[in-house]
Scaffold this motif. Sequence first.
Motif, PDB file in Angstrom:
ATOM      1  N   ALA A   1      -4.320   9.564   0.064  1.00 16.80           N
ATOM      2  CA  ALA A   1      -3.189   8.664  -0.242  1.00 16.80           C
ATOM      3  C   ALA A   1      -2.012   9.451  -0.799  1.00 16.80           C
ATOM      4  O   ALA A   1      -0.847   9.235  -0.405  1.00 16.80           O
ATOM      5  CB  ALA A   1      -3.636   7.596  -1.236  1.00 16.80           C
ATOM      6  N   ALA A   2      -2.308  10.386  -1.711  1.00 11.57           N
ATOM      7  CA  ALA A   2      -1.217  11.181  -2.288  1.00 11.57           C
ATOM      8  C   ALA A   2      -0.567  12.047  -1.212  1.00 11.57           C
ATOM      9  O   ALA A   2       0.665  12.235  -1.197  1.00 11.57           O
ATOM     10  CB  ALA A   2      -1.772  12.045  -3.421  1.00 11.57           C
ATOM     11  N   GLY A   3      -1.398  12.563  -0.289  1.00 14.83           N
ATOM     12  CA  GLY A   3      -0.850  13.358   0.820  1.00 14.83           C
ATOM     13  C   GLY A   3       0.038  12.518   1.718  1.00 14.83           C
ATOM     14  O   GLY A   3       1.118  12.950   2.135  1.00 14.83           O
ATOM     15  N   LEU A   4      -0.394  11.299   1.984  1.00 14.37           N
ATOM     16  CA  LEU A   4       0.428  10.387   2.794  1.00 14.37           C
ATOM     17  C   LEU A   4       1.777  10.167   2.117  1.00 14.37           C
ATOM     18  O   LEU A   4       2.837  10.198   2.764  1.00 14.37           O
ATOM     19  CB  LEU A   4      -0.292   9.035   2.959  1.00 14.37           C
ATOM     20  CG  LEU A   4      -1.527   8.980   3.865  1.00 14.37           C
ATOM     21  CD1 LEU A   4      -2.252   7.644   3.684  1.00 14.37           C
ATOM     22  CD2 LEU A   4      -1.133   9.161   5.331  1.00 14.37           C
TER      23      LEU A   4
ATOM     24  N   LEU B   1     -14.433  -7.026  -3.886  1.00 13.41           N
ATOM     25  CA  LEU B   1     -13.636  -6.222  -4.818  1.00 13.41           C
ATOM     26  C   LEU B   1     -12.216  -6.059  -4.268  1.00 13.41           C
ATOM     27  O   LEU B   1     -12.012  -6.004  -3.056  1.00 13.41           O
ATOM     28  CB  LEU B   1     -14.262  -4.837  -4.996  1.00 13.41           C
ATOM     29  CG  LEU B   1     -15.707  -4.786  -5.490  1.00 13.41           C
ATOM     30  CD1 LEU B   1     -16.204  -3.347  -5.511  1.00 13.41           C
ATOM     31  CD2 LEU B   1     -15.812  -5.402  -6.881  1.00 13.41           C
ATOM     32  N   LYS B   2     -11.269  -5.939  -5.181  1.00 11.24           N
ATOM     33  CA  LYS B   2      -9.888  -5.687  -4.753  1.00 11.24           C
ATOM     34  C   LYS B   2      -9.622  -4.194  -4.854  1.00 11.24           C
ATOM     35  O   LYS B   2      -9.547  -3.648  -5.947  1.00 11.24           O
ATOM     36  CB  LYS B   2      -8.915  -6.469  -5.638  1.00 11.24           C
ATOM     37  CG  LYS B   2      -8.884  -7.939  -5.284  1.00 11.24           C
ATOM     38  CD  LYS B   2      -7.872  -8.689  -6.113  1.00 11.24           C
ATOM     39  CE  LYS B   2      -7.949 -10.169  -5.766  1.00 11.24           C
ATOM     40  NZ  LYS B   2      -7.368 -11.003  -6.798  1.00 11.24           N
ATOM     41  N   LEU B   3      -9.488  -3.560  -3.697  1.00  7.18           N
ATOM     42  CA  LEU B   3      -9.306  -2.104  -3.671  1.00  7.18           C
ATOM     43  C   LEU B   3      -8.107  -1.781  -2.783  1.00  7.18           C
ATOM     44  O   LEU B   3      -8.253  -1.265  -1.665  1.00  7.18           O
ATOM     45  CB  LEU B   3     -10.574  -1.439  -3.113  1.00  7.18           C
ATOM     46  CG  LEU B   3     -11.908  -1.799  -3.791  1.00  7.18           C
ATOM     47  CD1 LEU B   3     -13.087  -1.266  -2.990  1.00  7.18           C
ATOM     48  CD2 LEU B   3     -11.943  -1.259  -5.213  1.00  7.18           C
ATOM     49  N   PRO B   4      -6.883  -2.088  -3.242  1.00  9.03           N
ATOM     50  CA  PRO B   4      -5.711  -1.943  -2.352  1.00  9.03           C
ATOM     51  C   PRO B   4      -5.464  -0.532  -1.864  1.00  9.03           C
ATOM     52  O   PRO B   4      -5.061  -0.330  -0.722  1.00  9.03           O
ATOM     53  CB  PRO B   4      -4.547  -2.453  -3.223  1.00  9.03           C
ATOM     54  CG  PRO B   4      -5.051  -2.487  -4.616  1.00  9.03           C
ATOM     55  CD  PRO B   4      -6.521  -2.638  -4.548  1.00  9.03           C
ATOM     56  N   LEU B   5      -5.704   0.473  -2.703  1.00  8.01           N
ATOM     57  CA  LEU B   5      -5.440   1.840  -2.268  1.00  8.01           C
ATOM     58  C   LEU B   5      -6.433   2.257  -1.176  1.00  8.01           C
ATOM     59  O   LEU B   5      -6.043   2.791  -0.141  1.00  8.01           O
ATOM     60  CB  LEU B   5      -5.540   2.806  -3.452  1.00  8.01           C
ATOM     61  CG  LEU B   5      -5.371   4.263  -3.032  1.00  8.01           C
ATOM     62  CD1 LEU B   5      -4.172   4.893  -3.710  1.00  8.01           C
ATOM     63  CD2 LEU B   5      -6.611   5.072  -3.315  1.00  8.01           C
ATOM     64  N   ILE B   6      -7.694   1.981  -1.412  1.00  6.76           N
ATOM     65  CA  ILE B   6      -8.714   2.329  -0.423  1.00  6.76           C
ATOM     66  C   ILE B   6      -8.445   1.588   0.884  1.00  6.76           C
ATOM     67  O   ILE B   6      -8.530   2.153   1.979  1.00  6.76           O
ATOM     68  CB  ILE B   6     -10.118   2.000  -0.982  1.00  6.76           C
ATOM     69  CG1 ILE B   6     -10.466   3.008  -2.088  1.00  6.76           C
ATOM     70  CG2 ILE B   6     -11.174   2.001   0.113  1.00  6.76           C
ATOM     71  CD1 ILE B   6     -11.686   2.676  -2.909  1.00  6.76           C
TER      72      ILE B   6
END
Lengths: 545, 322
Positions: B188-191, B288-293
Amino acid sequence: MRARDRERVLSELTSRVVEETAKAGRVEEALADAVYHEQRRLKEDRSKTRDEELGFWRDVRDEMRRASERALLDQLKRVVARYGNEICGQFDERVYNSVTRAGEPMLGLLLNAVSPKRIMSELFDERHLPRFDDSVVLQGEIPLLHKLRERGTLILVPTHVSNLDSIAVGYALWKLGLPPFLYGAGLNLFSNQMLGFFMRNLGAYTVDRRKQDPLYKRVLKEYCTLTLENGYDNIFFPGGTRSRAGAVEKKLKLGLLGCGLPAYTHNLQAGKRDKERFYIIPATLSFQLVLEAETLIDDFLKEQGKARYIITDDEFSRPKRVFDFLTQLLSLDSKIFFTIGRPIDPCGNAVDDEGESLDPCGRRIDATRELWVDGKPAVDEQRDAELTREVGERLTEAYARDTVIQCTHLTAHATLNLLRKANAGVDFVRLLRGGGRADDVPLRELHAEVRRLLDELRGLNKRDGVRLGPIALDRDAEDVVADGLRHFSIYHAQPAVQRKGDRVSSGDRSLLFYYSNRLEGYRLERGSGLRSPLTPDHRALAKGA
Amino acid sequence: MTTTTPPRVAVLGAGKLGGAVTALLARAGARVSLWARRPEAAKQVAKEAGKGVEVAASVADACRGARLLCFAVPVEGLREVARAAGEVTTGDQIALHACRGVETGFVLPSEIIRSETCLKKLGALGGPLYLDDAAHGRPLVAAVGARFDDVFRAVRVLTANTRVRAHPTHDLIGVELCGAISNVAQIAAGLAEGVGLGETDQGTLLVRGLAEAAQLGAARGAEAATFLGIAGVGDLIPRQVTSTRRNRHLGREIGQGMAAAHAMAAHAALEGPVTAREARTLGDRMGLKLPLIQAVDDVLWRGAAPAEALERVLTLDLSLSF
């Protein structure tokens, strides 16, 4: 425990506990704790032995004040020996032999032993005694159980829903031709002299759950360890207490179960070759109806979730209720299933038909190496606690797999599901207390919901994920509901499910919840939008959240 | 004067981690049996590590009689290696792994080893585990997650003469999840970097990743404290924001416009993409709420545009709870 072993075991028990406490430098602290906890308990006690007990603890306290180190040790020995004697009780093989020789009628008598008066009236009329022969179905790994008993010491770990369990297990073992197993029975079961007499002589030893003294718990654990080391087969109820919510046990109390590993390690250290192995045998008991269901679910739902660990005033303490329950239940051709599960070793590994431990891929392994420290067997508390936790996980899997789902469970679960859907948005606790818009549901919908559940459960059954009673296994939903309704109508004051014309309702929604919970954990509601009221933390429910 | 024979360790894998562990143990005086899929790689590592290292012809040869087994292979090859080890393993052996990923079905590395062998005394290495530190003679800091104290004792004995600082925790699952989800957060950080977002946003995404790891952890029985300890924050602070690791690189390439499928094919052994997909599936199943994943999974596997997917994550209420 046999008389010839009793003194030796008690003496070993005392020296082990005293030595360990002394080594930890905790003699005075252990005594002070014991005096404090026991005096505190006795303040509320109303038993006949109260004065004698108070006198004993006053004496210990007074002795402590002026005692030298040596004398403190003597006091500790005295306390440990007292606890040991109390737990160990007496076992008379002659009584056991006479009880078991007489077989079923005597076990029927045992069930009625809660009331000496009733004994007198029933003794001469065997027709009134509940007949188990046709009603208790023994199934599962029975040949393996016999085989392993020849090779090692057995630890039978049944599920626990009712006080009748210990008697049903005793009956099952007798029926299987096995000698008595030792088991810890709550003090309340001994309060009736007649029942206590039989229980003691069928292998029961005393567990006083009111005693909070850590030393008492330590003595109890060491006693169990020693009985196993001496080759006594044991029964532990790892649920700790009867399942309050009616669900298959998932959280186990592993304390006594944890005795298996130190006992096994001691035997390995001693180079014992005769029956040195231990086998843990999961067993499940499945009833259509539960004698104490109303009290148990009521306790579960009590305000603030402070469930009582010891219930002394439930249906089991009312002889007529026990008698009526059994005669009515058995009159319906109802089956009590006692299922012997696949055994595991004390480290939690599966075993094969020869009793050899297996790894998860089915390869034979030397499980004793799990108990090695620096190349030889040694007790390690942290390791043993962790291995016992794994044993607990294997047991909960076995319980879920071997539980026999019956018509009452299916009928209750389906009815509750429909009531929840019909009252969407209504708080679950409110629903249980009788709230909500819809009081009943169409019978036709109940049949459809039971059909859906049967489809799921039969699929699971084919994958060995659960067992089903005979009607649930191959009859249609209408038959299942009819049998469930028939059972509910015979015993509880207010039936969990009742039919009025072409609709069904619940006379007691707490009871409905109780029987419904037997199907919890099988993931039967996937995609239905209904979330399990028992997860993630059923305490929230008990608190009324 | 008595001399004690140093314990024998089986190192399975001769990649960057396997090589570093072999060198470190050899310097500490341990006897190492090194196995690698490519024997020439093992021979090269053994040659560089020097005395005390022997190359084993098979996994079974390496593991037989070893005190400790170190699985230094990527998660995708772990099951096969563990199965081969399972032919000879015994219950008194200790096993460690440093995998930072999961298998399809969200099976954690320790669960893979457990299902293929009789080994129960399993440990996961996590936290910074910055191998360059070891190469430069600086302290190597790692978290060791294990349920059995035997694992900590074995690690202590083996690293007694080294500059390894192993922080023990009984939260095995927590350490494994920190490692696995940190790779997803790295993507995600790379994106973010690839689409031109700044370091603040990249940092936000990394912290969000940790919070989502903690959520998954809670569902799987891990302890929240682990995510705030050396395996979680302790891994994040020293190197993640400016990391050049391969998962970060993968994210950057996709953020800069490379097709996700093409980029993933070029980085086939990376554990982050599969972890993102499996974590999302598990999260959906558990509610579960996992927006980043979810955003990383959308970009990698479902054709979502990186900028839009990240924008959605960064504009959500990102109140974090551990």
